[in-house]
Design a protein around this motif. Structure first.
Motif, PDB file in Angstrom:
ATOM      1  N   ILE A 197      14.543  -3.819  -0.915  1.00 34.15           N
ATOM      2  CA  ILE A 197      14.578  -3.239   0.725  1.00 34.15           C
ATOM      3  C   ILE A 197      13.271  -3.230   1.193  1.00 34.15           C
ATOM      4  O   ILE A 197      12.901  -3.768   2.415  1.00 34.15           O
ATOM      5  CB  ILE A 197      15.112  -1.919   0.632  1.00 34.15           C
ATOM      6  CG1 ILE A 197      16.399  -1.701   0.209  1.00 34.15           C
ATOM      7  CG2 ILE A 197      14.958  -1.042   2.166  1.00 34.15           C
ATOM      8  CD1 ILE A 197      16.953  -0.149   0.000  1.00 34.15           C
ATOM      9  N   ILE A 198      12.143  -2.907   0.599  1.00 33.45           N
ATOM     10  CA  ILE A 198      10.693  -2.749   1.150  1.00 33.45           C
ATOM     11  C   ILE A 198      10.287  -4.251   1.326  1.00 33.45           C
ATOM     12  O   ILE A 198       9.701  -4.554   2.380  1.00 33.45           O
ATOM     13  CB  ILE A 198       9.753  -2.136   0.205  1.00 33.45           C
ATOM     14  CG1 ILE A 198      10.196  -0.670   0.293  1.00 33.45           C
ATOM     15  CG2 ILE A 198       8.330  -2.497   0.643  1.00 33.45           C
ATOM     16  CD1 ILE A 198       9.496   0.248  -0.617  1.00 33.45           C
ATOM     17  N   GLU A 199      10.418  -5.148   0.364  1.00 29.58           N
ATOM     18  CA  GLU A 199      10.075  -6.526   0.704  1.00 29.58           C
ATOM     19  C   GLU A 199      10.891  -7.378   1.983  1.00 29.58           C
ATOM     20  O   GLU A 199      10.415  -8.283   2.464  1.00 29.58           O
ATOM     21  CB  GLU A 199      10.595  -7.192  -0.514  1.00 29.58           C
ATOM     22  CG  GLU A 199       9.607  -6.913  -1.771  1.00 29.58           C
ATOM     23  CD  GLU A 199       8.194  -7.389  -1.320  1.00 29.58           C
ATOM     24  OE1 GLU A 199       7.734  -8.617  -1.112  1.00 29.58           O
ATOM     25  OE2 GLU A 199       7.245  -6.286  -1.020  1.00 29.58           O
ATOM     26  N   ARG A 237       2.603  -1.895  -6.050  1.00 28.91           N
ATOM     27  CA  ARG A 237       1.350  -1.903  -6.200  1.00 28.91           C
ATOM     28  C   ARG A 237       0.904  -3.466  -6.463  1.00 28.91           C
ATOM     29  O   ARG A 237      -0.066  -3.808  -5.681  1.00 28.91           O
ATOM     30  CB  ARG A 237       0.866  -0.832  -7.143  1.00 28.91           C
ATOM     31  CG  ARG A 237       1.191   0.350  -6.631  1.00 28.91           C
ATOM     32  CD  ARG A 237       0.406   1.401  -7.891  1.00 28.91           C
ATOM     33  NE  ARG A 237       0.467   2.798  -7.320  1.00 28.91           N
ATOM     34  CZ  ARG A 237       1.208   3.807  -7.737  1.00 28.91           C
ATOM     35  NH1 ARG A 237       1.386   3.683  -8.961  1.00 28.91           N
ATOM     36  NH2 ARG A 237       1.079   5.017  -7.256  1.00 28.91           N
ATOM     37  N   ALA A 238       1.472  -4.178  -7.215  1.00 31.90           N
ATOM     38  CA  ALA A 238       1.061  -5.504  -7.710  1.00 31.90           C
ATOM     39  C   ALA A 238       1.210  -6.370  -6.288  1.00 31.90           C
ATOM     40  O   ALA A 238       0.571  -7.272  -6.192  1.00 31.90           O
ATOM     41  CB  ALA A 238       1.913  -6.079  -8.501  1.00 31.90           C
ATOM     42  N   LYS A 239       2.084  -6.070  -5.523  1.00 31.06           N
ATOM     43  CA  LYS A 239       2.225  -6.836  -4.010  1.00 31.06           C
ATOM     44  C   LYS A 239       1.318  -6.277  -3.303  1.00 31.06           C
ATOM     45  O   LYS A 239       1.496  -6.888  -1.869  1.00 31.06           O
ATOM     46  CB  LYS A 239       3.830  -6.721  -3.811  1.00 31.06           C
ATOM     47  CG  LYS A 239       4.841  -7.332  -4.711  1.00 31.06           C
ATOM     48  CD  LYS A 239       6.429  -7.096  -4.347  1.00 31.06           C
ATOM     49  CE  LYS A 239       7.286  -7.668  -5.133  1.00 31.06           C
ATOM     50  NZ  LYS A 239       7.245  -9.300  -4.856  1.00 31.06           N
ATOM     51  N   GLY A 240       0.586  -5.243  -3.493  1.00 29.77           N
ATOM     52  CA  GLY A 240      -0.583  -5.229  -2.496  1.00 29.77           C
ATOM     53  C   GLY A 240      -0.319  -3.708  -1.708  1.00 29.77           C
ATOM     54  O   GLY A 240      -0.980  -3.478  -0.801  1.00 29.77           O
ATOM     55  N   HIS A 241       0.924  -2.930  -1.970  1.00 30.00           N
ATOM     56  CA  HIS A 241       0.927  -1.849  -1.273  1.00 30.00           C
ATOM     57  C   HIS A 241       0.318  -0.719  -1.727  1.00 30.00           C
ATOM     58  O   HIS A 241       0.159  -0.494  -3.118  1.00 30.00           O
ATOM     59  CB  HIS A 241       2.606  -1.511  -1.235  1.00 30.00           C
ATOM     60  CG  HIS A 241       3.540  -2.641  -0.775  1.00 30.00           C
ATOM     61  ND1 HIS A 241       3.529  -3.020   0.549  1.00 30.00           N
ATOM     62  CD2 HIS A 241       4.532  -3.444  -1.190  1.00 30.00           C
ATOM     63  CE1 HIS A 241       4.276  -4.164   0.843  1.00 30.00           C
ATOM     64  NE2 HIS A 241       4.882  -4.383  -0.224  1.00 30.00           N
ATOM     65  N   GLU A 242       0.369   0.239  -1.029  1.00 31.45           N
ATOM     66  CA  GLU A 242      -0.687   1.397  -1.350  1.00 31.45           C
ATOM     67  C   GLU A 242       0.470   2.373  -1.586  1.00 31.45           C
ATOM     68  O   GLU A 242       1.273   2.529  -0.630  1.00 31.45           O
ATOM     69  CB  GLU A 242      -1.504   1.835  -0.324  1.00 31.45           C
ATOM     70  CG  GLU A 242      -2.265   3.124  -0.848  1.00 31.45           C
ATOM     71  CD  GLU A 242      -3.068   3.588   0.363  1.00 31.45           C
ATOM     72  OE1 GLU A 242      -3.650   4.762   0.230  1.00 31.45           O
ATOM     73  OE2 GLU A 242      -3.474   3.012   1.257  1.00 31.45           O
TER      74      GLU A 242
END
Ligand code: NAD
Length: 300
Positions: free
Chosen positions: A296-298, A18-23
């Protein structure tokens, strides 16, 4: 990105995403709702409760869904080939839980060797069965046979060597330079014949269960058998027969042919030490799984 987390995830990892801006949406969906739901997300993160089958992938075809992540090792709850054929990648977190699963396998070995599970159970029924459970065996000096000497198998092998056990391993793939005075690769038949304890760590193998009547007959009398791999790797009826005849002294089980487990004859057997598929369920493993999911997401 829009990320759906269906079976829970480590809190720190959720906060990081969330901190990285993902919903990030945390929501479990029933099988009949899942296909429609996943269309709205770029990434779906599951553990073992959510089963992503071909019909869900069909429903998600042509949507924004690009990646399914299994927080854990076994991907048998996802139709991987079908997802990939339809342009949806599937990843897992293979290393994060190895130590936790190996420790649980060791716990079951000790539990069966010293009647820890059944002795505690009968004490809570007001019994004091010192004589019945005063026939334990030590692990030190015994031979542990590990079937499937991969990440978890090797972690257990190292722990067993530390306890003074001799380790023999059967695997279709041999890691070079791993053999030593207290660890040797052997054939399956040699492993079955030599081992006082046998622990199963292969992936889910299709077809006839690896631990069947024929292979149980080849085991030492009074062997202790542990399965933390997948339930379909063991013929549960053959295992029960082995326990009833005394061929198998004790069985430690974390995984079952059907889950939640329903084989009451097996679960209620006094020489069975059982846990409800919690091999990876430690704080440390869940934290590492969360960190792997974030990377993985990054890297997408
Ligand atoms: P891994 O891939 O690192 O190791 C598996 C090993 O089995 C490999 O070395 C492979 O060569 C070997 N193998 C494959 N087919 C074989 C066969 N037919 N005969 C002999 N060896 C064979 O996997 P891992 O991370 O060690 O996981 C092992 C198992 O543990 C998997 O079934 C996984 O689903 C299960 N697991 C269970 C839990 C739990 O909560 N109980 C958690 C994580 C993993």
């Amino acid at each position: 990105m829009r990320i759906l987390v269906t079976d829970g995830m480590d809190k720190t990892a959720l906060e990081t995403l969330r901190a990285k801006g993902h919903e990030v949406v945390e929501q479990f969906y029933a099988p009949e709702e899942l296909g429609e739901a996943i269309r709205d997300f770029d990434v779906v993160v599951v553990r073992s409760a959510t089963k992503v089958r071909a019909n869900h992938i069909d429903a998600a075809k042509g949507s924004r869904l690009k990646l399914i992540i299994r927080g854990g090792v076994g991907v048998d709850n996802i139709d991987v080939a079908y997802a990939e054929a339809n342009g949806i990648a599937v990843k897992n977190t293979p290393r994060a839980s190895s130590n936790s699963v190996a420790e649980l396998a060791l716990a079951h070995m000790l539990s069966c060797a010293r009647f820890v599970s059944i002795a505690g159970h009968t004490m809570r029924e007001g019994k004091w069965e010192k004589k019945a459970y005063g026939k334990g065996v030590e692990l030190g000096g015994k031979t542990l046979g590990v079937i499937g000497y991969g990440r978890i198998g090797q972690a257990l092998g190292r722990m067993a060597q530390g306890l003074g056990m001799n380790v023999v391993a059967y695997d279709i793939f041999h890691v070079e330079g791993i053999e030593c005075e207290t660890m040797h690769y052997v054939t399956m038949d040699e492993l079955l014949a030599q081992s006082d304890f046998i622990s199963l760590h292969t992936p889910a193998i299709d077809g006839k269960p690896l631990i069947n009547r024929e292979n149980i007959a080849k085991m030492k009398d009074g062997v202790i058998f542990v399965n933390t791999s997948r339930g379909n790797n063991v013929d549960e009826e053959a295992l029960l027969e082995g326990l009833n005849s005394g061929k198998i002294r004790g069985a430690g089980l974390d995984v079952y042919a059907e889950e939640p487990a329903k084989n009451e004859a097996l679960l209620n057997h006094p020489n069975v030490s059982c846990t409800p598929h919690i091999g990876a369920a430690t704080k440390e493993a869940q934290k590492r799984i969360g960190q792997e999911i974030v990377s993985i997401i990054e890297s997408m």
